[in-house]
Each structure stands twice: as C-alpha cells, then as structure tokens.
Design an enzyme around this catalytic site. Structure first.
Site, PDB file in Angstrom:
ATOM      1  N   HIS A   1     -13.531  -2.348  -1.316  1.00 44.68           N
ATOM      2  CA  HIS A   1     -12.594  -1.947  -0.262  1.00 44.68           C
ATOM      3  C   HIS A   1     -12.919  -2.651   1.060  1.00 44.68           C
ATOM      4  O   HIS A   1     -12.774  -2.085   2.142  1.00 44.68           O
ATOM      5  CB  HIS A   1     -12.651  -0.421  -0.082  1.00 44.68           C
TER       6      HIS A   1
ATOM      7  N   TYR B   1      -2.433   5.337  -3.946  1.00 47.73           N
ATOM      8  CA  TYR B   1      -3.483   6.329  -3.710  1.00 47.73           C
ATOM      9  C   TYR B   1      -2.986   7.599  -4.376  1.00 47.73           C
ATOM     10  O   TYR B   1      -1.916   8.108  -4.027  1.00 47.73           O
ATOM     11  CB  TYR B   1      -3.657   6.581  -2.213  1.00 47.73           C
TER      12      TYR B   1
ATOM     13  N   THR C   1      -5.973   2.626  -6.780  1.00 48.76           N
ATOM     14  CA  THR C   1      -7.245   2.460  -6.072  1.00 48.76           C
ATOM     15  C   THR C   1      -8.160   3.626  -6.418  1.00 48.76           C
ATOM     16  O   THR C   1      -7.796   4.787  -6.241  1.00 48.76           O
ATOM     17  CB  THR C   1      -6.990   2.388  -4.552  1.00 48.76           C
TER      18      THR C   1
ATOM     19  N   SER D   1       0.817  -1.211   0.000  1.00 48.61           N
ATOM     20  CA  SER D   1       0.000   0.000   0.000  1.00 48.61           C
ATOM     21  C   SER D   1       0.852   1.262   0.000  1.00 48.61           C
ATOM     22  O   SER D   1       1.952   1.295   0.551  1.00 48.61           O
ATOM     23  CB  SER D   1      -0.881  -0.023   1.249  1.00 48.61           C
TER      24      SER D   1
ATOM     25  N   ARG E   1      -8.184  -8.698   5.177  1.00 46.05           N
ATOM     26  CA  ARG E   1      -8.106  -8.821   6.643  1.00 46.05           C
ATOM     27  C   ARG E   1      -7.435 -10.106   7.127  1.00 46.05           C
ATOM     28  O   ARG E   1      -6.651 -10.052   8.096  1.00 46.05           O
ATOM     29  CB  ARG E   1      -9.512  -8.692   7.246  1.00 46.05           C
TER      30      ARG E   1
ATOM     31  N   LYS F   1      -8.341  -0.720  -9.027  1.00 43.80           N
ATOM     32  CA  LYS F   1      -8.921  -1.451  -7.888  1.00 43.80           C
ATOM     33  C   LYS F   1     -10.134  -0.678  -7.369  1.00 43.80           C
ATOM     34  O   LYS F   1     -10.003   0.503  -7.025  1.00 43.80           O
ATOM     35  CB  LYS F   1      -7.872  -1.585  -6.779  1.00 43.80           C
TER      36      LYS F   1
HETATM   37  C1  LIG Z   1      -7.084  -2.528   7.625  1.00 41.34           C
HETATM   38  C2  LIG Z   1      -7.283  -2.345   6.154  1.00 41.34           C
HETATM   39  C3  LIG Z   1      -6.482  -1.451   5.461  1.00 41.34           C
HETATM   40  C4  LIG Z   1      -6.642  -1.293   4.080  1.00 41.34           C
HETATM   41  N1  LIG Z   1      -5.801  -0.449   3.419  1.00 41.34           N
HETATM   42  C5  LIG Z   1      -5.907  -0.345   2.069  1.00 41.34           C
HETATM   43  C6  LIG Z   1      -4.976   0.456   1.348  1.00 41.34           C
HETATM   44  O1  LIG Z   1      -4.063   1.055   1.911  1.00 41.34           O
HETATM   45  N2  LIG Z   1      -5.139   0.529   0.011  1.00 41.34           N
HETATM   46  C7  LIG Z   1      -6.148  -0.115  -0.651  1.00 41.34           C
HETATM   47  O2  LIG Z   1      -6.266   0.003  -1.876  1.00 41.34           O
HETATM   48  N3  LIG Z   1      -7.015  -0.911   0.006  1.00 41.34           N
HETATM   49  C8  LIG Z   1      -6.913  -1.047   1.345  1.00 41.34           C
HETATM   50  N4  LIG Z   1      -7.772  -1.868   2.010  1.00 41.34           N
HETATM   51  C9  LIG Z   1      -8.768  -2.659   1.266  1.00 41.34           C
HETATM   52  C10 LIG Z   1      -8.189  -4.024   0.853  1.00 41.34           C
HETATM   53  O3  LIG Z   1      -7.216  -3.862  -0.149  1.00 41.34           O
HETATM   54  C11 LIG Z   1      -9.251  -4.971   0.317  1.00 41.34           C
HETATM   55  O4  LIG Z   1      -9.992  -4.295  -0.675  1.00 41.34           O
HETATM   56  C12 LIG Z   1     -10.209  -5.516   1.374  1.00 41.34           C
HETATM   57  O5  LIG Z   1      -9.563  -5.672   2.614  1.00 41.34           O
HETATM   58  C13 LIG Z   1     -10.731  -6.869   0.918  1.00 41.34           C
HETATM   59  O6  LIG Z   1     -11.676  -7.354   1.792  1.00 41.34           O
HETATM   60  P1  LIG Z   1     -11.363  -8.465   2.926  1.00 41.34           P
HETATM   61  O7  LIG Z   1     -10.693  -7.737   4.038  1.00 41.34           O
HETATM   62  O8  LIG Z   1     -12.743  -8.954   3.283  1.00 41.34           O
HETATM   63  O9  LIG Z   1     -10.510  -9.541   2.310  1.00 41.34           O
HETATM   64  C14 LIG Z   1      -7.647  -2.032   3.392  1.00 41.34           C
HETATM   65  C15 LIG Z   1      -8.437  -2.931   4.101  1.00 41.34           C
HETATM   66  C16 LIG Z   1      -8.258  -3.108   5.455  1.00 41.34           C
HETATM   67  C17 LIG Z   1      -9.114  -4.115   6.179  1.00 41.34           C
END
Ligand SMILES: Cc1cc2nc3c(=O)[nH]c(=O)nc-3n(C[C@H](O)[C@H](O)[C@H](O)COP(=O)(O)O)c2cc1C
Length: 359
Positions: free
Chosen positions: A252, A134, A160, A110, A307, A228
């Site tokens: 997300h 981002y 994203t 990220s 997660r 994304k």
């Molecule tokens: C704690 C956390 C931080 C995240 N940070 C980012 C990020 O920095 N950039 C991004 O594109 N998506 C981020 N996401 C979204 C994830 O890339 C992803 O879309 C999402 O976690 C998928 O769902 P899942 O947690 O049910 O597998 C984040 C998700 C979580 C839970």
C-alpha cells in the site's frame, strides 16, 4: 524548467498542493520505514546488460488478464483525486486514455474515488478499467457496487486486503480536520437511501473479511478477482487455492503496516510460490524505467504506479498524467534496449540481475 523525470514531477507537485494534501499523498505509516524502503530497495538491485544483440525493435506490449496493453505500466488505485485537481479521476481517466500513449493502460479506480464512476466512464469511455474494492461491512453495498461496475464495463475487481483498518498515518491524524471537507464518495451511498457520504463519515472497511468470504464475491461476479496487498508465500498459496485470478504484491505504498518488506523484496517469494498459476503484479516505489525492468525480471507481469500519477495530476491535470506515463514508458524502452531485451512479454532478464554487493 521542463519536467524530465518522475521526481521532477514530485518536486513540482509539492509547490502546487496544500500541506495537508501533500502529507496525505506522500505519507506513510508510523516511521515511514516501508515507504522509504520501497524506493531504496530498487536501488540496491543492479542490472547486468548484454550487448551485441539486435535491439532495433523493442516490443513493450504485454497482456494482463487476457487483455493486450501497450506497456507493462498501469496506474494503481488511489483515493480522492479531487484533492489534487478539480476534475479529479475524470482528468486521470482522460490522461491515461490519451491516444499518444498508443494503447490502453489499465486503470483501477478506487472505491474512494472522488468522482462518480459514471462520470469517470463518461470522461474517457474507451480503455481498460478495473475497479478496486474496499469491502464494506454491508454486503448489500458491495453487491450494489459490483453490479454497477459490471454494468459500466469494468473488466476486473481488485479487492484490497491490507486495510482491515487504516494504518497509523501521523500527518493525516494531525491534518484531518482541514483535509477532506468537500469530498463526497458518490458511489458509497446506502442502498436504502441512495445518498452518498462525505469522507468524514467514511464507511468502515470490513475487518472481519476472511479467505472463506471470497466465494461470496466469486458467486456475485464473473469479473476476474485480483487480490491487492499480498506480501507472503503463505497468503500467495491461499490466493491460488481460492482461485483468484491475480495478485498484486503491495504494501500500500508503505501506508498500512510499517516495517514490512519493500514490495520488490517480497515479490520473489510470491512469484516462486504461485509458479505461474496466476498472474503476479507489483506496486510500490516504481519511479524509473529501470525499476520496471527490475520488477519484470523478478517475475512481475506488470507494475502499478501510485503517487507519481497524483504528482502528474497536481502539476498539469490530465496532461500531467499522460506526461508521467510517457516518461516512464520512454525510460522503460531505453532500459529494455540498453539491457538487451526486446520483449516485455515474456520478459527474460531474471538471470541477469544481481543484488548490489553480492553475486
Ligand atoms: C494518496 C494515496 C491514496 C491511495 N488510495 C488507495 C485506495 O483507495 N485503494 C487502494 O487499494 N490503494 C490505495 N493506495 C495505495 C496504492 O494503490 C499503491 O499501493 C501505492 O500507492 C503504490 O506505491 P507508490 O505510491 O510508491 O507507487 C493509495 C496510495 C496513495 C499514495
């Protein structure tokens, strides 16, 4: 007690983390409808197994963006791994690179990584790394970051698109003061000063970015660009028109706009629209090998897991990351075998799948 499935890791991780960190990881936007729907929607889909096929050799390998991977299971970019484990993304990188997993699984890191990209690469030099961007309002910072990831050998740029503004995460608003005090975004310095910035001054994400701006990124890099956060056929069509290389169907993890469809429910419309012109992937709610099979059956080339990787990290650091991926791979192997599928690529289950309760 051994941790034998991803939800075991979830329960165990909760015991290891502060309330504010747990809330940050688990939280969704607003009423968390979409976050919960992401997992619930998978459970409404039923598999139709076929038997008396030779399933003695199951091949989980596939390719994404031309690179072979050991299974169609990748890790989603998530922010601030140092919240869950002291070595943060360095441990994640080592965990994903564990030789036990047999071949590289791609790992997008990220923009909000809590370790510098140089440290992440040094921690696990091999393997397939992507960078999740981002878009920063200062074009120079984007340029600087893209040049840096290219020089560090990252293989794709994931932009994203679903965060023109951070979603309304109620727990984070309540907990914010305690959460991020010691986190620095080492890769987001201003080009003038080279300083990194702490989370609480976190750089804004450019809300003015439009489809037309993609050409600027394409002129900037030869890396494949993957969008994304696409959920609709309209945006899928535009993505193809603007020559992106891939789409991650994602909401997300339910952390942005609440009450949008579960990712698995949005997948079919996107896959039908792009008609194989670009690769389509999915994230959101993947918790079992059966979920992976369902996503592939509905046209996703591979899945990304968010997660659960953080749960693994919180429980056992890099070993936890490896274990989570290992469990998912083993479950996927079992699911393929028991549904009568021996090839993850091309995957041909689509006609064998039905929504629960209807043909
Ligand atoms: C704690 C956390 C931080 C995240 N940070 C980012 C990020 O920095 N950039 C991004 O594109 N998506 C981020 N996401 C979204 C994830 O890339 C992803 O879309 C999402 O976690 C998928 O769902 P899942 O947690 O049910 O597998 C984040 C998700 C979580 C839970």
């Amino acid at each position: 007690m051994p941790l034998v499935c991803l939800t075991d890791f979830q329960a165990h991780a909760r015991e290891h983390l502060s309330k504010s960190t747990w809330d940050f990881i688990e939280g969704g936007a607003d009423d968390c409808c979409t976050r919960d729907e992401n997992t619930a929607a998978f459970k409404k889909i039923r598999l139709r197994p076929r038997y008396l096929k030779d399933v003695s050799k199951v091949d989980m390998r596939t390719t994404i963006q031309g690179a072979e991977i050991s299974a169609p299971i990748c890790i989603a970019p998530t922010a601030f791994h140092r919240l869950t484990w002291p070595d943060g993304e360095m441990s994640t990188a080592r965990g994903v690179s564990c030789p036990h997993l047999e071949a590289p699984l791609p790992r997008p890191f990220s923009t909000y990584a809590s370790c510098s990209l140089e440290d992440i690469v040094a921690a696990a030099p091999g393997g397939l790394r992507w960078f999740q961007l981002y878009v920063h309002p200062n074009r120079q910072i984007n340029k600087q970051l893209i040049q840096k990831v290219e020089s560090l050998g990252f293989k794709a740029l994931v932009i994203t698109v679903d965060v023109p503004k951070i979603g309304n995460r109620r727990h984070d608003i309540t907990n914010q003061v305690n959460l991020m005090q010691n986190l620095w975004l080492k890769d987001l310095g201003s080009p003038e000063t080279g300083n990194s910035m702490p989370y609480f001054q976190m750089s804004p994400i450019d809300p003015s970015i439009c489809w037309e701006d993609l050409s600027w990124f394409q002129s900037m890099t030869r890396l494949p660009i993957i969008l994304k956060g696409i959920l609709t056929k309209e945006d899928a069509e535009l993505a193809v028109k603007h020559n992106v290389h891939g789409i991650i169907v994602s909401n997300h993890g339910g952390r942005q706009l609440d009450e949008v469809p579960a990712s698995i429910d949005a997948l079919t419309e996107v896959v039908a629209t792009v008609k194989g012109k670009v690769e389509v992937y999915l994230d959101g709610g993947i918790r079992t090998g059966n979920d992976v099979v369902k996503a592939l059956a509905l046209g996703s080339k591979c899945v990304f897991v968010g997660r659960p990787i953080l749960w693994g990290l919180a429980c056992k650091g890099e070993h936890g990351v490896t274990e989570v991926l290992d469990i998912l791979k083993n479950e996927f192997h079992t699911s393929m075998t028991l549904t009568g599928n021996i090839n993850a690529s091309p995957f041909q289950l689509s006609r064998l799948i039905g929504k629960k309760g209807r043909k």
